[in-house]
Enzyme design. Sequence first.
Site, PDB file in Angstrom:
ATOM      1  N   GLY A  29      -2.641  -6.859   5.439  1.00 22.70           N
ATOM      2  CA  GLY A  29      -2.667  -7.149   4.004  1.00 22.70           C
ATOM      3  C   GLY A  29      -2.922  -8.621   3.742  1.00 22.70           C
ATOM      4  O   GLY A  29      -3.020  -9.431   4.668  1.00 22.70           O
ATOM      5  N   SER A  30      -3.005  -8.962   2.452  1.00 21.65           N
ATOM      6  CA  SER A  30      -3.334 -10.345   2.092  1.00 21.65           C
ATOM      7  C   SER A  30      -2.189 -11.298   2.424  1.00 21.65           C
ATOM      8  O   SER A  30      -2.421 -12.461   2.779  1.00 21.65           O
ATOM      9  CB  SER A  30      -3.686 -10.421   0.601  1.00 21.65           C
ATOM     10  OG  SER A  30      -2.639  -9.887  -0.172  1.00 21.65           O
ATOM     11  N   GLY A  95       1.342   0.681   2.296  1.00 21.53           N
ATOM     12  CA  GLY A  95       0.128   1.469   2.458  1.00 21.53           C
ATOM     13  C   GLY A  95      -0.919   1.173   1.415  1.00 21.53           C
ATOM     14  O   GLY A  95      -1.956   1.824   1.380  1.00 21.53           O
ATOM     15  N   GLY A  97      -2.863  -1.100   1.491  1.00 21.41           N
ATOM     16  CA  GLY A  97      -4.064  -1.441   2.268  1.00 21.41           C
ATOM     17  C   GLY A  97      -4.497  -0.311   3.190  1.00 21.41           C
ATOM     18  O   GLY A  97      -5.435  -0.469   3.974  1.00 21.41           O
ATOM     19  N   GLU A 103       1.396   0.946  10.724  1.00 19.99           N
ATOM     20  CA  GLU A 103       2.515   0.052  10.362  1.00 19.99           C
ATOM     21  C   GLU A 103       3.849   0.704  10.707  1.00 19.99           C
ATOM     22  O   GLU A 103       4.753   0.064  11.248  1.00 19.99           O
ATOM     23  CB  GLU A 103       2.458  -0.269   8.866  1.00 19.99           C
ATOM     24  CG  GLU A 103       1.283  -1.176   8.516  1.00 19.99           C
ATOM     25  CD  GLU A 103       1.066  -1.371   7.036  1.00 19.99           C
ATOM     26  OE1 GLU A 103       1.622  -0.605   6.230  1.00 19.99           O
ATOM     27  OE2 GLU A 103       0.312  -2.290   6.675  1.00 19.99           O
TER      28      GLU A 103
HETATM   29  C1  5RP Z   1      -1.015  -2.329   3.932  1.00 19.54           C
HETATM   30  C2  5RP Z   1       0.343  -2.654   3.441  1.00 19.54           C
HETATM   31  C3  5RP Z   1       0.567  -4.026   2.923  1.00 19.54           C
HETATM   32  O1  5RP Z   1       1.629  -4.594   3.596  1.00 19.54           O
HETATM   33  C4  5RP Z   1       0.863  -3.954   1.458  1.00 19.54           C
HETATM   34  O2  5RP Z   1      -0.181  -3.224   0.832  1.00 19.54           O
HETATM   35  C5  5RP Z   1       0.973  -5.339   0.845  1.00 19.54           C
HETATM   36  O3  5RP Z   1      -0.276  -5.943   0.828  1.00 19.54           O
HETATM   37  P1  5RP Z   1      -0.529  -7.372   0.216  1.00 19.54           P
HETATM   38  O4  5RP Z   1       0.173  -8.354   1.084  1.00 19.54           O
HETATM   39  O5  5RP Z   1      -2.038  -7.519   0.251  1.00 19.54           O
HETATM   40  O6  5RP Z   1      -0.011  -7.365  -1.189  1.00 19.54           O
HETATM   41  O7  5RP Z   1       1.240  -1.865   3.441  1.00 19.54           O
HETATM   42  O8  5RP Z   1      -1.129  -0.980   4.292  1.00 19.54           O
END
Ligand code: 5RP
Length: 218
Positions: A29-30, A95, A97, A103
């Site tokens: 994720g970001s 999830g 992402g 994960e």
């Molecule tokens: C990816 C995830 C990420 O941890 C979640 O979506 C948070 O993402 P971001 O840091 O971009 O807000 O679960 O599957």
Amino acid sequence: MDQQELKKAVGRAALQYVKSGEILGVGTGSTVNCFIDALKESGISIPACVSSSVRSTKKLEQYGFKVLDLNEVERIGVYVDGADEIDPHFAMIKGGGGALTREKIVAMVSDRFVCIADQSKKVDVLGKFPLPIEVIPMAVRAVSRELEKLGGKPVLRDFTTDNGNKILDVHGLKIEDPVQWEQKLNQIVGVVTVGLFAARGADVLLLGTDEGVQTLKP
Ligand code: 5RP
């Protein structure tokens, strides 16, 4: 502070949990991208990582980190990952992402789950963020019908996971008992993984706020 600055701050703060000489679990994720940038800049020497997605693996390898297949590793000390929502007991929706299955697997073999998140992710009750569920492609319609019976409104994401499956984003759930919901949804045949991390939630939350990074325990 804007959201990106908060993500960078928690990414840097997570470095305190990284032990040199120990294999590290890295999420997706970001926010995790900010953590990977901070890890590179820190110069901390780790023997290898295990990653939860093709995307994170690519970024880690570009920076020169060794990435191992989980089958080559018995135990991970620390797993650093983000969340879409996290409740007061540190149950999470993950999830967004699309990497939820890997994960959950990496989290399972990790001694400690360090969640890094900006303040927008902290909620009292999970469910405003649509709950991602990874589903075997042939079961998309059948699982959707089961989810509708439970009061959810599943929406098929235009996305294929690293495992070749589909994602249903389930709207309209108010998840007051996340452990029970996780169990119940796991039992639907055709579901690969539910993006509820409740039975195994986070152990530490590094929350990026306008007042600085808070270290919270459940
Ligand atoms: C990816 C995830 C990420 O941890 C979640 O979506 C948070 O993402 P971001 O840091 O971009 O807000 O679960 O599957």
